[in-house]
Every structure is written in C-alpha cells, then in structure tokens.
Scaffold this motif. Structure first.
Motif, PDB file in Angstrom:
ATOM      1  N   ALA A  12      12.507   0.084  -1.038  1.00 18.02           N
ATOM      2  CA  ALA A  12      11.426  -0.604  -1.768  1.00 18.02           C
ATOM      3  C   ALA A  12      10.122  -0.523  -0.971  1.00 18.02           C
ATOM      4  CB  ALA A  12      11.799  -2.061  -2.023  1.00 18.02           C
ATOM      5  N   ARG A  13      10.216  -0.797   0.336  1.00 12.95           N
ATOM      6  CA  ARG A  13       9.012  -0.754   1.206  1.00 12.95           C
ATOM      7  C   ARG A  13       8.431   0.663   1.218  1.00 12.95           C
ATOM      8  NH1 ARG A  13       4.706  -0.959   3.361  1.00 12.95           N
ATOM      9  NH2 ARG A  13       4.466  -2.159   1.492  1.00 12.95           N
ATOM     10  N   GLU A  14       9.311   1.664   1.379  1.00 19.10           N
ATOM     11  CA  GLU A  14       8.829   3.048   1.454  1.00 19.10           C
ATOM     12  C   GLU A  14       8.148   3.453   0.140  1.00 19.10           C
ATOM     13  OE1 GLU A  14      12.047   4.698   4.750  1.00 19.10           O
ATOM     14  OE2 GLU A  14      12.502   4.929   2.630  1.00 19.10           O
ATOM     15  N   ARG A  15       8.733   3.011  -0.978  1.00 18.20           N
ATOM     16  CA  ARG A  15       8.120   3.349  -2.272  1.00 18.20           C
ATOM     17  C   ARG A  15       6.765   2.689  -2.417  1.00 18.20           C
ATOM     18  NH1 ARG A  15      13.032   2.291  -6.344  1.00 18.20           N
ATOM     19  NH2 ARG A  15      14.328   4.019  -5.753  1.00 18.20           N
ATOM     20  N   LEU A  16       6.688   1.393  -2.015  1.00 15.73           N
ATOM     21  CA  LEU A  16       5.415   0.679  -2.139  1.00 15.73           C
ATOM     22  C   LEU A  16       4.356   1.322  -1.243  1.00 15.73           C
ATOM     23  CD1 LEU A  16       6.733  -3.005  -2.270  1.00 15.73           C
ATOM     24  CD2 LEU A  16       5.461  -1.825  -4.073  1.00 15.73           C
ATOM     25  N   ALA A  17       4.780   1.776  -0.058  1.00 19.46           N
ATOM     26  CA  ALA A  17       3.834   2.399   0.877  1.00 19.46           C
ATOM     27  C   ALA A  17       3.287   3.700   0.310  1.00 19.46           C
ATOM     28  CB  ALA A  17       4.529   2.655   2.213  1.00 19.46           C
ATOM     29  N   ASN A  18       4.078   4.351  -0.543  1.00 16.74           N
ATOM     30  CA  ASN A  18       3.658   5.653  -1.086  1.00 16.74           C
ATOM     31  C   ASN A  18       2.939   5.544  -2.424  1.00 16.74           C
ATOM     32  OD1 ASN A  18       4.613   7.199   1.048  1.00 16.74           O
ATOM     33  ND2 ASN A  18       6.712   7.102   0.281  1.00 16.74           N
TER      34      ASN A  18
END
Ligand code: NAD
Length: 293
Positions: A286-292
């Motif tokens: 979830a964090r990685e997706r939000l960061a991208n």
C-alpha cells in the motif's frame, strides 16, 4: 512428512519487510503506517490486534490502534473510517472483526478506501483478485499461497479440496488456487456444510485446505497417503492442564493425518503467523503504491 513451518516462514517474510523499511528510512522516505480499529473488548480480538501492533513495531512500521467502546454507534465507526480514509499519514488500516451485533459489517467493509484496504475485504479488491488484477489479497489466503510456494509444493494439475466457503478464507482460496500463477493451476473443489459424502471427496484430494472451525474435524481415514494439508482452524478447547485453561486446536486431527501427509501445517505455528506477516506485506505494498501515485 514435512512441516509447513509458518513461524519460520513468517519470520523470513518479516525480515524481508524490515530490510525494505530500512531502505526507505535510509532514503528519507515515509515508512508504512498501519492502523487498526478495534470496537469492544472481545478477548480474542484484543489478542489478535495486539499481535498485529507488535509485528508492526518489529519491522519498523508505524502503527496506530484506535480503540472504541462496544457502545459505539455505526455512524461513529463510519466517521472514524472516513478519518482514516483521508488521513495521508495512514497507508493501510483494518477493522478488526467481529463487530458488535448492532453494527452492519458489510456497510463498514464497504466504507474502507479500497487503496487502504490491506485486509482485502472490500468488494473492489475481491473482484479484482477474482479477475487476476492487481489487488490486496486477503492475508490468510495470501499467507497460504506463500507457504506452498516457498516450500515448493506442486499445485499445478493437482486436485485441491477446500473445506469451508467463508469470504475471508475458503472462497478466496478456491479462486486463487484455480488461477494461473504460483501456487495455482489446481483443479479445485469447494466444499461446505451442505456437501454430501465429504469423505469421498477428500479421499481424492492431493491438497486439502481446511477452514471450518471445528476442532480435529478432518480425520486420518478421510485422506489418502501423500496428501498436503493446510489447517486454517483455530479453536480454543478447554484444557485444565494448561495455565490459561484452554488449548489451541486446528481443524485437523494432527496425529492421525500427519502420518499420511507429505506436507502439513501445525496449529499453532502454521497459517496463523503467516496471516500477520501478509498483513504487513499488504501494508508495505500500500505504501509503495501510494508513493508511486
Ligand atoms: P466461518 O466460521 O465463517 O465458516 C465456516 C465454514 O465452514 C462455512 O463456510 C461452512 O459452510 C463450513 N462448514 C461448517 N460445517 C461444515 C461441515 N460439516 N463440512 C464442510 N463444511 C462445513 O469460516 P472462517 O472464518 O474461514 O473460519 C474457519 C476457521 O479458521 C476458524 O477456526 C477460524 O478461527 C480460523 N481462521 C484462522 C485464521 C488464521 O489466521 N489462521 C484466519 C481466519 C480464520
């Protein structure tokens, strides 16, 4: 017989997550933040949420526990969910089930922002999962797939029988193991409380995933030699010899069934710890997706 050791495998996965978080810290990036909402004082739920919060600390995540009394109204809970949906500090959150009777569980699950739904219970995520699209896979099925994959258990072309059709375990398992991909390509039979002649079906199975919540339900005479067993059940059974007054039992009569198995998960120490590790994994995703974005 080889034990599918969920304790060890989940520690490996947590170690991998901790390394990813260290990398985020070194690069000065935001680290994943998981929140959990707990309504009421249910003992088992308190234990589960406590383990999830401790697991967050271990891998370097931030965590927030939102505890609400069991008199909380549906509207108050929905407002809290909305706060988490719109709070940029929170990457993913869960609403610990079961909820008090006066709260509509479906309404609550529908209110969670699908991009933060790290339990994978929102219909948008469930639908995407069923269509092979990128989504959050519910933590318990995700953990079972990881165990099978990491122990290189062959699933392609095998007969898999799933016992129990719950929305959080049995139903998604039946979908995932029939899909193309790792731990998939199986021929799946989904069985439930209305299934006739269950033993005849389980005796044909190469792999059995048992998730019904009846202690030691699956007996040795219901399986064939060489079977792979995944026991999801967790029941508290009164046991005066234990300090806490109960023992944890799975849905499988382990002593009988393990003698005929090629691979088997123990209870405790099998699927349970994998569930928490995969919740962390979903939060990292979830964090990685939000960061991208
Ligand atoms: P559930 O309690 O919602 O439903 C039980 C299912 O079993 C139903 O689909 C029902 O049709 C089926 N069933 C009942 N009697 C049956 C019978 N005689 N023959 C065949 N099927 C029958 O299911 P759940 O929420 O998936 O929970 C199942 C068990 O798994 C519980 O013990 C629960 O505590 C445990 N669980 C463990 C984890 C974990 O992390 N290890 C996660 C979720 C659930």
């Amino acid at each position: 017989m080889i034990l599918l050791d969920g304790k060890k495998t989940s520690n490996d996965i947590k170690e991998e997550i901790a390394i990813a978080v260290d990398g985020m810290k070194e690069r000065g990036e935001k680290v994943p933040h998981l929140a959990a909402i707990l309504v009421g004082e249910d003992g088992a739920s308190l234990t589960y949420v406590g383990s999830k919060v401790r697991a967050c600390e271990r891998v370097g995540f931030e965590s927030t526990l939102v505890q609400m009394p069991d008199t909380t109204s549906e509207e108050e809970l929905l407002n809290t969910i909305n706060d988490l949906n719109t709070n940029d500090a929170i990457d993913g959150f869960i609403v610990q089930l079961p909820l008090p009777k006066h709260i509509d569980e479906q309404k609550v699950l529908m209110a969670v922002n699908p991009n933060k739904d790290v339990d994978g219970f929102h219909p948008e995520n469930f639908g995407k999962m069923a269509l092979d699209m990128d989504s959050f896979i519910p933590a318990t099925p995700f953990g079972i797939l990881q165990l099978l994959e990491r122990y290189e258990v062959e699933t392609k072309g095998k007969n898999t029988v799933v016992i129990g059709r719950s929305h959080i375990v049995g139903r998604p398992m039946s979908i995932l193991m029939s899909q193309k991909g790792p731990a998939g390509n199986s021929t799946v039979t989904l069985t439930h409380s209305h299934t006739k002649n269950l033993s005849e079906i389980t005796k044909q199975a190469d792999i059995i995933v048992v998730a019904l919540g009846i202690p030691e339900f699956l007996k040795g005479d219901m399986v064939k030699d060489g079977v792979v067993i995944v026991d999801v059940g967790i029941s508290r059974v009164p046991d005066a010899s234990k300090k806490r007054g109960y023992a944890i039992k799975g849905d499988v009569a382990f002593d009988e069934v393990s003698k005929k198995s090629s691979f088997i998960t123990p209870v405790p120490g099998g699927v349970g710890p994998m569930t928490i590790a995969m919740l962390l994994k979903n939060t990292l995703i979830a964090r990685e997706r939000l960061a991208n974005l």
